[in-house]
Design a protein around this motif. Structure first.
Motif, PDB file in Angstrom:
ATOM      1  N   GLN A 207      -0.642   0.436   5.988  1.00  0.00           N
ATOM      2  CA  GLN A 207      -0.006  -0.171   7.152  1.00  0.00           C
ATOM      3  C   GLN A 207      -0.727  -0.324   8.090  1.00  0.00           C
ATOM      4  O   GLN A 207      -1.709   0.822   8.726  1.00  0.00           O
ATOM      5  N   TRP A 208      -1.450  -1.505   8.656  1.00  0.00           N
ATOM      6  CA  TRP A 208      -2.193  -1.353   9.678  1.00  0.00           C
ATOM      7  C   TRP A 208      -1.493  -2.285  10.802  1.00  0.00           C
ATOM      8  O   TRP A 208      -0.809  -2.756  11.275  1.00  0.00           O
ATOM      9  N   VAL A 209      -1.825  -1.491  11.912  1.00  0.00           N
ATOM     10  CA  VAL A 209      -1.563  -2.007  13.414  1.00  0.00           C
ATOM     11  C   VAL A 209      -2.787  -3.306  13.357  1.00  0.00           C
ATOM     12  O   VAL A 209      -4.217  -3.366  13.703  1.00  0.00           O
ATOM     13  N   PRO A 210      -2.080  -4.483  14.028  1.00  0.00           N
ATOM     14  CA  PRO A 210      -3.024  -5.630  13.797  1.00  0.00           C
ATOM     15  C   PRO A 210      -4.121  -5.835  14.587  1.00  0.00           C
ATOM     16  O   PRO A 210      -4.227  -5.436  16.052  1.00  0.00           O
ATOM     17  N   PRO A 211      -5.092  -6.460  15.301  1.00  0.00           N
ATOM     18  CA  PRO A 211      -5.916  -6.617  16.092  1.00  0.00           C
ATOM     19  C   PRO A 211      -5.731  -7.090  17.350  1.00  0.00           C
ATOM     20  O   PRO A 211      -3.860  -7.490  17.709  1.00  0.00           O
ATOM     21  N   ASN A 212      -6.422  -6.092  18.353  1.00  0.00           N
ATOM     22  CA  ASN A 212      -5.895  -7.051  19.968  1.00  0.00           C
ATOM     23  C   ASN A 212      -4.367  -6.037  20.105  1.00  0.00           C
ATOM     24  O   ASN A 212      -3.860  -6.672  20.705  1.00  0.00           O
ATOM     25  N   ALA A 213      -3.683  -5.273  19.252  1.00  0.00           N
ATOM     26  CA  ALA A 213      -2.266  -4.731  19.357  1.00  0.00           C
ATOM     27  C   ALA A 213      -2.560  -3.451  20.223  1.00  0.00           C
ATOM     28  O   ALA A 213      -4.271  -2.424  20.438  1.00  0.00           O
ATOM     29  N   SER A 214      -1.203  -3.162  20.616  1.00  0.00           N
ATOM     30  CA  SER A 214      -1.013  -1.403  20.982  1.00  0.00           C
ATOM     31  C   SER A 214      -0.021  -1.271  20.936  1.00  0.00           C
ATOM     32  O   SER A 214       1.292  -1.827  21.710  1.00  0.00           O
ATOM     33  N   VAL A 215       0.590  -0.423  20.091  1.00  0.00           N
ATOM     34  CA  VAL A 215       2.089  -0.390  19.259  1.00  0.00           C
ATOM     35  C   VAL A 215       2.217   1.469  20.352  1.00  0.00           C
ATOM     36  O   VAL A 215       0.786   2.301  19.813  1.00  0.00           O
ATOM     37  N   GLN A 233     -10.947  -5.798  18.771  1.00  0.00           N
ATOM     38  CA  GLN A 233     -10.934  -6.840  18.076  1.00  0.00           C
ATOM     39  C   GLN A 233     -10.980  -6.987  16.197  1.00  0.00           C
ATOM     40  O   GLN A 233     -10.008  -7.474  15.764  1.00  0.00           O
ATOM     41  N   ALA A 234     -10.614  -5.853  15.461  1.00  0.00           N
ATOM     42  CA  ALA A 234     -10.129  -5.465  14.568  1.00  0.00           C
ATOM     43  C   ALA A 234      -9.395  -4.399  14.233  1.00  0.00           C
ATOM     44  O   ALA A 234      -8.416  -3.716  14.956  1.00  0.00           O
ATOM     45  N   PRO A 235      -8.386  -4.921  12.813  1.00  0.00           N
ATOM     46  CA  PRO A 235      -7.489  -3.956  12.622  1.00  0.00           C
ATOM     47  C   PRO A 235      -7.667  -2.801  12.380  1.00  0.00           C
ATOM     48  O   PRO A 235      -9.144  -2.628  12.457  1.00  0.00           O
ATOM     49  N   LEU A 236      -6.382  -1.914  12.575  1.00  0.00           N
ATOM     50  CA  LEU A 236      -6.557  -0.371  12.438  1.00  0.00           C
ATOM     51  C   LEU A 236      -5.876  -0.019  11.229  1.00  0.00           C
ATOM     52  O   LEU A 236      -4.511  -0.269  11.211  1.00  0.00           O
ATOM     53  N   ARG A 237      -7.079   0.390  10.384  1.00  0.00           N
ATOM     54  CA  ARG A 237      -6.032   1.281   9.075  1.00  0.00           C
ATOM     55  C   ARG A 237      -5.209   2.452   9.486  1.00  0.00           C
ATOM     56  O   ARG A 237      -5.445   3.600  10.059  1.00  0.00           O
ATOM     57  N   GLY A 238      -4.355   2.687   9.190  1.00  0.00           N
ATOM     58  CA  GLY A 238      -3.041   3.238   8.745  1.00  0.00           C
ATOM     59  C   GLY A 238      -2.285   4.026   7.831  1.00  0.00           C
ATOM     60  O   GLY A 238      -2.172   2.849   6.787  1.00  0.00           O
ATOM     61  N   PHE A 239      -1.538   4.317   7.451  1.00  0.00           N
ATOM     62  CA  PHE A 239      -0.704   4.933   6.507  1.00  0.00           C
ATOM     63  C   PHE A 239       0.826   5.316   6.835  1.00  0.00           C
ATOM     64  O   PHE A 239       1.115   5.849   7.747  1.00  0.00           O
ATOM     65  N   GLU A 247      11.819   2.334  12.197  1.00  0.00           N
ATOM     66  CA  GLU A 247      10.898   3.504  12.390  1.00  0.00           C
ATOM     67  C   GLU A 247       9.856   3.785  11.412  1.00  0.00           C
ATOM     68  O   GLU A 247      10.455   4.090  10.204  1.00  0.00           O
ATOM     69  N   ALA A 248       8.472   3.901  11.250  1.00  0.00           N
ATOM     70  CA  ALA A 248       7.986   4.424  10.511  1.00  0.00           C
ATOM     71  C   ALA A 248       6.903   5.235  11.189  1.00  0.00           C
ATOM     72  O   ALA A 248       6.541   5.631  12.111  1.00  0.00           O
ATOM     73  N   ARG A 249       6.907   6.289   9.706  1.00  0.00           N
ATOM     74  CA  ARG A 249       5.899   7.740  10.767  1.00  0.00           C
ATOM     75  C   ARG A 249       4.250   6.942  10.528  1.00  0.00           C
ATOM     76  O   ARG A 249       4.170   6.916   8.573  1.00  0.00           O
ATOM     77  N   LEU A 250       3.456   6.751  11.225  1.00  0.00           N
ATOM     78  CA  LEU A 250       2.295   5.661  10.636  1.00  0.00           C
ATOM     79  C   LEU A 250       1.059   7.486  11.085  1.00  0.00           C
ATOM     80  O   LEU A 250       1.527   8.249  11.967  1.00  0.00           O
ATOM     81  N   VAL A 251       0.365   7.375   9.844  1.00  0.00           N
ATOM     82  CA  VAL A 251      -0.897   7.987  10.697  1.00  0.00           C
ATOM     83  C   VAL A 251      -1.780   7.518   9.793  1.00  0.00           C
ATOM     84  O   VAL A 251      -2.358   6.901   9.153  1.00  0.00           O
ATOM     85  N   VAL A 252      -3.110   7.796  11.086  1.00  0.00           N
ATOM     86  CA  VAL A 252      -4.392   6.655  11.265  1.00  0.00           C
ATOM     87  C   VAL A 252      -5.531   7.755  11.317  1.00  0.00           C
ATOM     88  O   VAL A 252      -6.086   8.927  12.376  1.00  0.00           O
ATOM     89  N   PRO A 253      -6.168   8.503  10.031  1.00  0.00           N
ATOM     90  CA  PRO A 253      -7.422   9.185  10.459  1.00  0.00           C
ATOM     91  C   PRO A 253      -8.558   8.493  10.517  1.00  0.00           C
ATOM     92  O   PRO A 253      -8.949   7.598  10.340  1.00  0.00           O
ATOM     93  N   THR A 254      -9.394   9.394  11.440  1.00  0.00           N
ATOM     94  CA  THR A 254     -10.561   9.027  11.745  1.00  0.00           C
ATOM     95  C   THR A 254     -12.167   9.445  10.828  1.00  0.00           C
ATOM     96  O   THR A 254     -11.739  10.717  11.140  1.00  0.00           O
ATOM     97  N   VAL A 259      -6.495  13.698  12.726  1.00  0.00           N
ATOM     98  CA  VAL A 259      -5.600  12.122  12.928  1.00  0.00           C
ATOM     99  C   VAL A 259      -4.860  12.381  13.751  1.00  0.00           C
ATOM    100  O   VAL A 259      -3.922  13.607  14.069  1.00  0.00           O
ATOM    101  N   TRP A 260      -4.436  11.221  13.753  1.00  0.00           N
ATOM    102  CA  TRP A 260      -3.394  10.420  14.795  1.00  0.00           C
ATOM    103  C   TRP A 260      -1.998  10.207  13.829  1.00  0.00           C
ATOM    104  O   TRP A 260      -1.628   9.311  13.005  1.00  0.00           O
ATOM    105  N   VAL A 261      -0.684  11.094  14.778  1.00  0.00           N
ATOM    106  CA  VAL A 261       0.984  10.927  13.763  1.00  0.00           C
ATOM    107  C   VAL A 261       1.731  10.725  14.683  1.00  0.00           C
ATOM    108  O   VAL A 261       1.188  11.141  15.781  1.00  0.00           O
ATOM    109  N   GLY A 262       2.447   9.718  14.507  1.00  0.00           N
ATOM    110  CA  GLY A 262       3.239   9.069  15.515  1.00  0.00           C
ATOM    111  C   GLY A 262       4.223   8.214  15.071  1.00  0.00           C
ATOM    112  O   GLY A 262       4.284   7.604  14.024  1.00  0.00           O
TER     113      GLY A 262
END
Length: 366
Positions: A207-215, A233-239, A247-254, A259-262
């Motif tokens: 599941q991705w965070v859309p471009p120019n968004a702050s969640v 400017q680009a979407p952010l890839r997450g899982f 509510e969804a528990r989103l994990v974004v590895p870099t 790894v960011w979890v929230g």
């Protein structure tokens, strides 16, 4: 005192030394040096021996901020062909540098690396960093401050770009907890590999965070906001690894191993976008018009700064070089070393009598 500083002071579980170092780096104290000892001390804080260098930072002329070179990572299958470094952390004014010798085939350089702005080190063991961050084993970190035997580390700027914390994430690591050595490049889907390394299912849906968004994100479903997942400017890839009602528990590895979890509102996420093509640069080719030479002795490598000659390393015997004509006792040198890329903004010099060394038919003859 700003809001972030006040939050820090309320965190009673943090050690006094770490609290002081974080506070200083955030501007909560008048001077970071007031918290760690005398400014400009040369006492080594931590040291590493014969470590493979991963080109995580520009090599600087020792004692200056002048760029000298890059020591590139080089592998031949499973064999390391790049530089190895023996180095120490030292105080340099109000900051910390890695100071040492970089030794590769044909040459050795004496240099510093700014470890506060480039993530030179990796974490040896996994641990939490901040309210939502997981610093994985091998994750890259900046060294913002240091005491003898330990250092204050934070994620690199790249690693922090996907997540903006209310309180800057930081951790205290021992010297043994800082790893300085190149590792084999990852193959396959690196993001899913990091997801599994963090203890989540590698098959979790994207599941991705859309471009120019702050969640807004929290540590528990519906809890207070502790930071924001940010897509520029680009979407952010997450899982998404867990869901509860809306509510969804989103994990974004870099790629840096953080790894960011929230927990976020599920409606703010989107399905994966179309693939973004990878941009690749053209490889640079070595000059074929030079006259290449070798000497049977080592040659000192020097640079001229502010009218003063500074030795920055050694060209080892029988290493090809090209020395251009130059008046005086020194000549500018060009090297043909796969692992070493000298700065184009600085002329590196060898003694003029190097011009008397025998010619080669080509640099590849070495």
């Amino acid at each position: 005192m700003n809001r972030a500083c006040l939050k820090l002071l309320r965190r009673g579980a943090m050690s006094r030394a770490l609290l002081a170092m974080i506070a200083a780096s955030m501007g909560c104290a008048p001077s970071p040096t007031a918290m760690i000892g005398r400014e400009g001390t040369t006492e080594p804080l931590c040291w590493w021996r014969n470590a493979r260098w991963d080109d995580r930072g520009e090599l600087l002329v020792r004692g200056t901020r002048v760029p000298l070179a890059h020591a590139r990572a080089r592998w031949a299958g499973d064999d390391w062909k790049g530089a190895r470094t023996t180095a120490v952390l030292r105080r340099s004014g109000s900051s910390v540098v890695l100071q040492g010798e970089w030794l590769g085939p044909g040459a050795a350089l004496l240099a510093d690396v700014d470890v506060a702005s480039r993530a030179v080190f990796r974490a040896f063991e996994p641990r939490r960093i901040g309210a939502t961050g997981l610093l994985l084993k091998g994750g890259h970190v900046l060294v913002k401050d240091a005491l003898v035997g330990r250092a204050l580390v934070v994620p690199s700027d790249e690693a922090q770009r996907p997540f903006r914390s209310e309180v800057p994430p930081a951790a205290e690591l021992s010297c043994e907890g800082l790893y300085l050595s190149a590792t084999m490049p990852r193959t396959g889907d690196a993001a899913r590999a990091l997801l599994a390394q963090a203890g989540f299912s590698a098959d979790a849906p994207e599941q991705w965070v859309p471009p120019n968004a702050s969640v807004p994100a929290s540590t528990t479903p519906g809890g207070p906001t502790v930071g924001f997942f940010v897509a520029e400017q680009a979407p952010l890839r997450g899982f998404v690894v867990e869901q509860r009602e809306g509510e969804a528990r989103l994990v974004v590895p870099t790629p840096e191993g953080i790894v960011w979890v929230g927990w976020v509102a599920a409606e703010t996420l989107r399905a994966p976008p179309a693939a973004i093509p990878e941009q690749k640069g053209e490889p640079q080719q070595a000059s074929g018009t030079r006259v290449w030479r070798t000497c049977e002795r080592d040659l000192p490598l020097r640079v001229e700064l502010n009218g003063r000659l500074i030795q920055v390393g050694t060209l080892l015997a029988r290493t090809p070089f090209s020395a251009e004509v130059r008046a005086g006792d020194y000549r500018e040198v060009e090297l043909n070393l796969d692992w070493l890329e000298l700065s184009a903004r600085l002329s590196v010099l060898v003694p003029a009598d190097a011009f008397d060394c025998p010619r080669l038919s080509s640099a590849a003859a070495w």
